[in-house]
Write a protein that holds these residues in place. Structure first.
Motif, PDB file in Angstrom:
ATOM      1  N   ASP A  79       6.130 104.485  54.577  1.00 49.60           N
ATOM      2  CA  ASP A  79       5.297 105.375  53.895  1.00 49.60           C
ATOM      3  C   ASP A  79       5.804 106.875  54.159  1.00 49.60           C
ATOM      4  OD1 ASP A  79       3.370 106.831  52.110  1.00 49.60           O
ATOM      5  OD2 ASP A  79       1.831 106.680  53.921  1.00 49.60           O
ATOM      6  N   HIS A  81       6.898 111.115  52.611  1.00 53.26           N
ATOM      7  CA  HIS A  81       6.603 112.193  51.792  1.00 53.26           C
ATOM      8  C   HIS A  81       7.297 113.574  52.682  1.00 53.26           C
ATOM      9  CE1 HIS A  81       3.180 114.288  53.890  1.00 53.26           C
ATOM     10  NE2 HIS A  81       2.612 113.017  54.033  1.00 53.26           N
ATOM     11  N   HIS A  82       7.872 114.403  51.696  1.00 57.89           N
ATOM     12  CA  HIS A  82       8.291 115.749  52.422  1.00 57.89           C
ATOM     13  C   HIS A  82       9.304 115.210  53.718  1.00 57.89           C
ATOM     14  CE1 HIS A  82       4.720 117.200  50.567  1.00 57.89           C
ATOM     15  NE2 HIS A  82       5.486 118.132  50.107  1.00 57.89           N
ATOM     16  N   ILE A  84       9.000 113.141  56.119  1.00 58.85           N
ATOM     17  CA  ILE A  84       8.306 112.539  57.050  1.00 58.85           C
ATOM     18  C   ILE A  84       7.858 111.127  56.690  1.00 58.85           C
ATOM     19  CG2 ILE A  84       6.209 113.143  58.507  1.00 58.85           C
ATOM     20  CD1 ILE A  84       6.338 115.973  56.938  1.00 58.85           C
ATOM     21  N   LEU A  85       7.562 110.410  57.715  1.00 57.40           N
ATOM     22  CA  LEU A  85       7.483 108.807  57.704  1.00 57.40           C
ATOM     23  C   LEU A  85       6.616 108.560  58.575  1.00 57.40           C
ATOM     24  CD1 LEU A  85       9.536 106.820  59.577  1.00 57.40           C
ATOM     25  CD2 LEU A  85      11.229 108.381  58.414  1.00 57.40           C
ATOM     26  N   ARG A  86       5.947 107.216  58.152  1.00 57.92           N
ATOM     27  CA  ARG A  86       5.218 106.425  59.375  1.00 57.92           C
ATOM     28  C   ARG A  86       5.311 105.096  58.861  1.00 57.92           C
ATOM     29  NH1 ARG A  86      -1.013 105.953  57.354  1.00 57.92           N
ATOM     30  NH2 ARG A  86      -0.729 106.080  55.102  1.00 57.92           N
ATOM     31  N   PHE A  87       5.440 104.152  59.830  1.00 54.51           N
ATOM     32  CA  PHE A  87       5.486 102.569  59.570  1.00 54.51           C
ATOM     33  C   PHE A  87       4.910 101.896  60.799  1.00 54.51           C
ATOM     34  CE2 PHE A  87       8.827 101.334  62.337  1.00 54.51           C
ATOM     35  CZ  PHE A  87       9.681 102.489  62.620  1.00 54.51           C
ATOM     36  N   ASP A 104       5.061 104.227  64.329  1.00 54.06           N
ATOM     37  CA  ASP A 104       5.984 105.265  64.589  1.00 54.06           C
ATOM     38  C   ASP A 104       5.758 106.366  63.591  1.00 54.06           C
ATOM     39  OD1 ASP A 104       7.127 104.390  66.706  1.00 54.06           O
ATOM     40  OD2 ASP A 104       8.941 103.516  65.839  1.00 54.06           O
ATOM     41  N   PHE A 105       6.101 107.357  63.676  1.00 51.21           N
ATOM     42  CA  PHE A 105       5.992 108.370  62.981  1.00 51.21           C
ATOM     43  C   PHE A 105       7.386 109.240  62.959  1.00 51.21           C
ATOM     44  CE2 PHE A 105       5.398 113.243  63.275  1.00 51.21           C
ATOM     45  CZ  PHE A 105       5.003 113.477  62.120  1.00 51.21           C
ATOM     46  N   GLU A 107      10.959 111.815  61.215  1.00 51.38           N
ATOM     47  CA  GLU A 107      11.157 112.933  60.375  1.00 51.38           C
ATOM     48  C   GLU A 107      12.632 112.687  60.067  1.00 51.38           C
ATOM     49  OE1 GLU A 107       9.050 116.233  63.202  1.00 51.38           O
ATOM     50  OE2 GLU A 107      10.560 116.952  62.108  1.00 51.38           O
ATOM     51  N   ARG A 116      13.618 112.864  64.511  1.00 59.48           N
ATOM     52  CA  ARG A 116      12.550 112.479  65.459  1.00 59.48           C
ATOM     53  C   ARG A 116      11.952 111.299  65.124  1.00 59.48           C
ATOM     54  NH1 ARG A 116       7.474 116.688  65.766  1.00 59.48           N
ATOM     55  NH2 ARG A 116       7.515 116.474  68.082  1.00 59.48           N
TER      56      ARG A 116
ATOM     57  N   THR B  44       1.046 119.820  56.010  1.00 61.24           N
ATOM     58  CA  THR B  44       1.846 118.989  54.743  1.00 61.24           C
ATOM     59  C   THR B  44       1.016 117.694  54.838  1.00 61.24           C
ATOM     60  OG1 THR B  44       3.839 119.662  55.981  1.00 61.24           O
ATOM     61  CG2 THR B  44       4.170 118.119  54.199  1.00 61.24           C
ATOM     62  N   ASP B  45       0.660 117.307  53.348  1.00 66.47           N
ATOM     63  CA  ASP B  45       0.392 116.113  53.020  1.00 66.47           C
ATOM     64  C   ASP B  45       1.149 115.571  51.797  1.00 66.47           C
ATOM     65  OD1 ASP B  45      -0.939 116.938  50.738  1.00 66.47           O
ATOM     66  OD2 ASP B  45      -2.985 117.250  51.461  1.00 66.47           O
ATOM     67  N   PRO B  46       0.696 114.478  51.068  1.00 71.54           N
ATOM     68  CA  PRO B  46       1.487 113.994  50.156  1.00 71.54           C
ATOM     69  C   PRO B  46       1.625 114.859  48.948  1.00 71.54           C
ATOM     70  CG  PRO B  46       0.200 112.346  50.995  1.00 71.54           C
ATOM     71  CD  PRO B  46      -0.002 113.481  51.500  1.00 71.54           C
ATOM     72  N   PHE B 105      -1.273 113.346  61.637  1.00 74.01           N
ATOM     73  CA  PHE B 105      -0.405 113.527  62.722  1.00 74.01           C
ATOM     74  C   PHE B 105      -0.551 114.855  63.016  1.00 74.01           C
ATOM     75  CE2 PHE B 105       1.297 109.580  61.541  1.00 74.01           C
ATOM     76  CZ  PHE B 105       1.545 108.903  62.721  1.00 74.01           C
ATOM     77  N   ARG B 116       1.127 121.968  63.823  1.00 73.56           N
ATOM     78  CA  ARG B 116       1.490 121.304  62.507  1.00 73.56           C
ATOM     79  C   ARG B 116       0.430 120.079  62.206  1.00 73.56           C
ATOM     80  NH1 ARG B 116       7.129 117.717  62.242  1.00 73.56           N
ATOM     81  NH2 ARG B 116       7.468 118.261  60.020  1.00 73.56           N
ATOM     82  N   VAL B 118       0.344 116.856  59.666  1.00 74.01           N
ATOM     83  CA  VAL B 118       0.915 115.992  58.581  1.00 74.01           C
ATOM     84  C   VAL B 118       0.031 114.809  58.190  1.00 74.01           C
ATOM     85  CG1 VAL B 118       2.895 114.676  57.878  1.00 74.01           C
ATOM     86  CG2 VAL B 118       3.538 116.652  59.386  1.00 74.01           C
ATOM     87  N   PHE B 120      -1.262 111.646  55.762  1.00 76.18           N
ATOM     88  CA  PHE B 120      -0.854 110.581  55.011  1.00 76.18           C
ATOM     89  C   PHE B 120      -2.073 110.064  54.618  1.00 76.18           C
ATOM     90  CE2 PHE B 120       2.816 110.915  57.868  1.00 76.18           C
ATOM     91  CZ  PHE B 120       3.803 110.637  57.154  1.00 76.18           C
ATOM     92  N   LEU B 124      -1.529 101.801  55.402  1.00 80.73           N
ATOM     93  CA  LEU B 124      -0.225 101.453  55.277  1.00 80.73           C
ATOM     94  C   LEU B 124      -0.164 100.014  54.684  1.00 80.73           C
ATOM     95  CD1 LEU B 124       1.266 102.054  58.962  1.00 80.73           C
ATOM     96  CD2 LEU B 124       2.424 102.795  56.733  1.00 80.73           C
TER      97      LEU B 124
END
Lengths: 131, 131
Positions: A79, A81-82, A84-87, A104-105, A107, A116, B44-46, B105, B116, B118, B120, B124
């Motif tokens: 997932d 956006h911008h 930046i990710l998470r899974f 995991d989060f 960039e 990151r 930051t968000d989506p 996050f 910061r 972020v 989501f 998931l």
């Protein structure tokens, strides 16, 4: 959620990164990592903070020595956006048992590589829904 | 997981941040935010990327106009390491119904404020546990 081209690219990055976690061969592992790791990339989890692909590859080698034949499996879609990710992921024993669940989060840097990864272990502890 | 002093401090930061999301009074909301927000903090968000407490306060005001009397509730403990944190939240309607679940996050800066956040939205999407 239909995958778009950006999602596909980021998912490929993550899957190569996970493949590096599962490669016991040091040279191949480092090559995999370098192919997706930003020059200034950092890796942080509750146990460690690392500042290069070389340090991360060495760390993975130590983990694989400690937990031989275990594998990191991505257990959710990526997932993002911008940039930046998470899974979600888990470490599975050879018999398939889960040794650890994690989130995991990450960039993605301007050059399209991982700059990151921040890992969290275990589930979040739910609290009462306060008003 | 016994709360330690660092966890308590970070949880207080997060709870003040969440309180700002629930304050419809612009001056009070901005004061709450400024008390926990790093001078260089970003949100930051989506849907959006914001680079100051003032921008974030204005954004919250627009959200509260669109969804009046809704509240942000923290729904998990704050999990943190190395100055990085995560927590779950939901936006609740006045009748308690959940309008949105999310995961934030965050990072705490050297001065102990949020530099910061972020966000989501939603859960998931689980994938088959690949081998």
């Amino acid at each position: 959620m239909t995958p778009d081209p950006v999602t596909n690219v980021i998912t490929e990055l993550v899957d190569t990164y996970c493949a590096a976690w599962n490669d016991a061969d040091p040279a191949r592992r480092l090559a995999l990592l370098r192919s997706v790791w930003d020059r200034h990339g950092t890796y942080t989890d509750p146990t460690i903070h690392l500042t290069s692909a070389e340090e991360l590859s060495d760390h993975i080698g130590r983990v694989l020595t400690r937990f031989p034949d275990t594998r990191i499996l991505r257990t959710s879609a990526v997932d993002s956006h911008h940039g930046i990710l998470r899974f979600a992921f888990r470490r599975a024993a050879p018999d398939g048992q889960t040794l650890r669940d994690g989130l995991d989060f990450g960039e993605v840097g301007v050059d399209g590589r991982l700059r990151r990864i921040v890992g969290f272990f275990g589930p979040l502890v739910e609290t009462a829904n306060r008003s």
